[in-house]
Design an enzyme around this catalytic site. Sequence first.
Site, PDB file in Angstrom:
ATOM      1  N   ASP A  76       0.879  -1.160   0.000  1.00 22.80           N
ATOM      2  CA  ASP A  76       0.000   0.000   0.000  1.00 22.80           C
ATOM      3  C   ASP A  76       0.929   1.226   0.000  1.00 22.80           C
ATOM      4  O   ASP A  76       2.111   1.112   0.352  1.00 22.80           O
ATOM      5  CB  ASP A  76      -0.875  -0.034   1.252  1.00 22.80           C
ATOM      6  CG  ASP A  76      -1.654   1.252   1.448  1.00 22.80           C
ATOM      7  OD1 ASP A  76      -2.417   1.623   0.542  1.00 22.80           O
ATOM      8  OD2 ASP A  76      -1.486   1.900   2.502  1.00 22.80           O
ATOM      9  N   ASP A 134      -0.106   5.060   0.853  1.00 20.42           N
ATOM     10  CA  ASP A 134      -0.352   6.119   1.832  1.00 20.42           C
ATOM     11  C   ASP A 134      -0.401   5.574   3.253  1.00 20.42           C
ATOM     12  O   ASP A 134      -1.203   4.693   3.570  1.00 20.42           O
ATOM     13  CB  ASP A 134      -1.674   6.822   1.509  1.00 20.42           C
ATOM     14  CG  ASP A 134      -1.656   7.396   0.101  1.00 20.42           C
ATOM     15  OD1 ASP A 134      -0.819   8.262  -0.162  1.00 20.42           O
ATOM     16  OD2 ASP A 134      -2.471   6.962  -0.738  1.00 20.42           O
ATOM     17  N   GLU A 162      -0.686  10.975   4.968  1.00 18.95           N
ATOM     18  CA  GLU A 162      -1.969  11.351   5.577  1.00 18.95           C
ATOM     19  C   GLU A 162      -2.057  12.833   5.940  1.00 18.95           C
ATOM     20  O   GLU A 162      -3.117  13.440   5.760  1.00 18.95           O
ATOM     21  CB  GLU A 162      -2.271  10.472   6.794  1.00 18.95           C
ATOM     22  CG  GLU A 162      -2.593   9.029   6.457  1.00 18.95           C
ATOM     23  CD  GLU A 162      -3.774   8.845   5.506  1.00 18.95           C
ATOM     24  OE1 GLU A 162      -4.659   9.720   5.448  1.00 18.95           O
ATOM     25  OE2 GLU A 162      -3.799   7.828   4.799  1.00 18.95           O
ATOM     26  N   ALA A 166     -11.311  18.560  -7.023  1.00 16.92           N
ATOM     27  CA  ALA A 166     -10.741  19.595  -6.152  1.00 16.92           C
ATOM     28  C   ALA A 166      -9.782  18.989  -5.131  1.00 16.92           C
ATOM     29  O   ALA A 166      -8.689  19.507  -4.899  1.00 16.92           O
ATOM     30  CB  ALA A 166     -11.865  20.349  -5.439  1.00 16.92           C
ATOM     31  N   ASP A 180      -1.350  -0.472   6.154  1.00 15.96           N
ATOM     32  CA  ASP A 180      -1.471   0.273   7.415  1.00 15.96           C
ATOM     33  C   ASP A 180      -2.912   0.416   7.878  1.00 15.96           C
ATOM     34  O   ASP A 180      -3.152   0.863   9.000  1.00 15.96           O
ATOM     35  CB  ASP A 180      -0.886   1.684   7.246  1.00 15.96           C
ATOM     36  CG  ASP A 180      -1.808   2.570   6.421  1.00 15.96           C
ATOM     37  OD1 ASP A 180      -2.314   3.574   6.959  1.00 15.96           O
ATOM     38  OD2 ASP A 180      -2.043   2.253   5.240  1.00 15.96           O
TER      39      ASP A 180
END
Length: 228
Positions: free
Chosen positions: A12, A14, A21, A76, A171
């Site tokens: 993974d 992030d 984060e 955005a 995580d």
Amino acid sequence: MSDLGSTSVIFDLDGTLVDSEPNYYEAGRQVLAEHGVTDFTWSDHERYVGISTLETVTLWKREYGLRASVDELLAAKNRRYLDLARTSTRAYPEMRKFVELLATEGVPLAVASGSSLEAITAILSGTGLDAHLRTVVSADEVDRGKPAPDVFLEAARRLGATPADCVVVEDAAPGAASAHAAGMRCIAIPYVAAQADAPEFATAGLLLRGGQEEFTARTAYDWLRRTR
């Protein structure tokens, strides 16, 4: 063949390879503030750790009654996140060591993430991890994001590996559930310490309850050797 036999490792991104984060939180805080939600806190953010950006903004629209479309919110948030990701993402030092150790051994490696392909590429390039992590799968490329197994199964397919030979490094609870559903072993390093007791983490082969502070490249490598 390496000491790890036919093992492949899927990371993974992030919160696992990189501490992104804070960037996700800041991007989300800015977008929500633009739409009148000015009290979004870090603990609010923690509820969305481990799910895709698309799922996050879909939940926001409902929970905060936002008028903007999901597509507008997604664009955005991704735009703001990319601006931050390109310049201020830190790879965890022991994770970098782990990647380099596995790469030296010739272990097939991949990244499977809920982030957009553009964000994954920007982070790997910005941290230099792209030198070793060239097989990349975004949840945008599969039908279902984590906790469904799709993104990890697609990574295994691209590596030419059977799921049983793959080890996932994760995580977040949805990622651990995804690895289990894919029939893969899992090294779990909870980003949110309070979530270490989540039932999803109970399926992990190696659970480092202390998170990144407890993780070392050598611990993970030795576990892989013992369990291959």
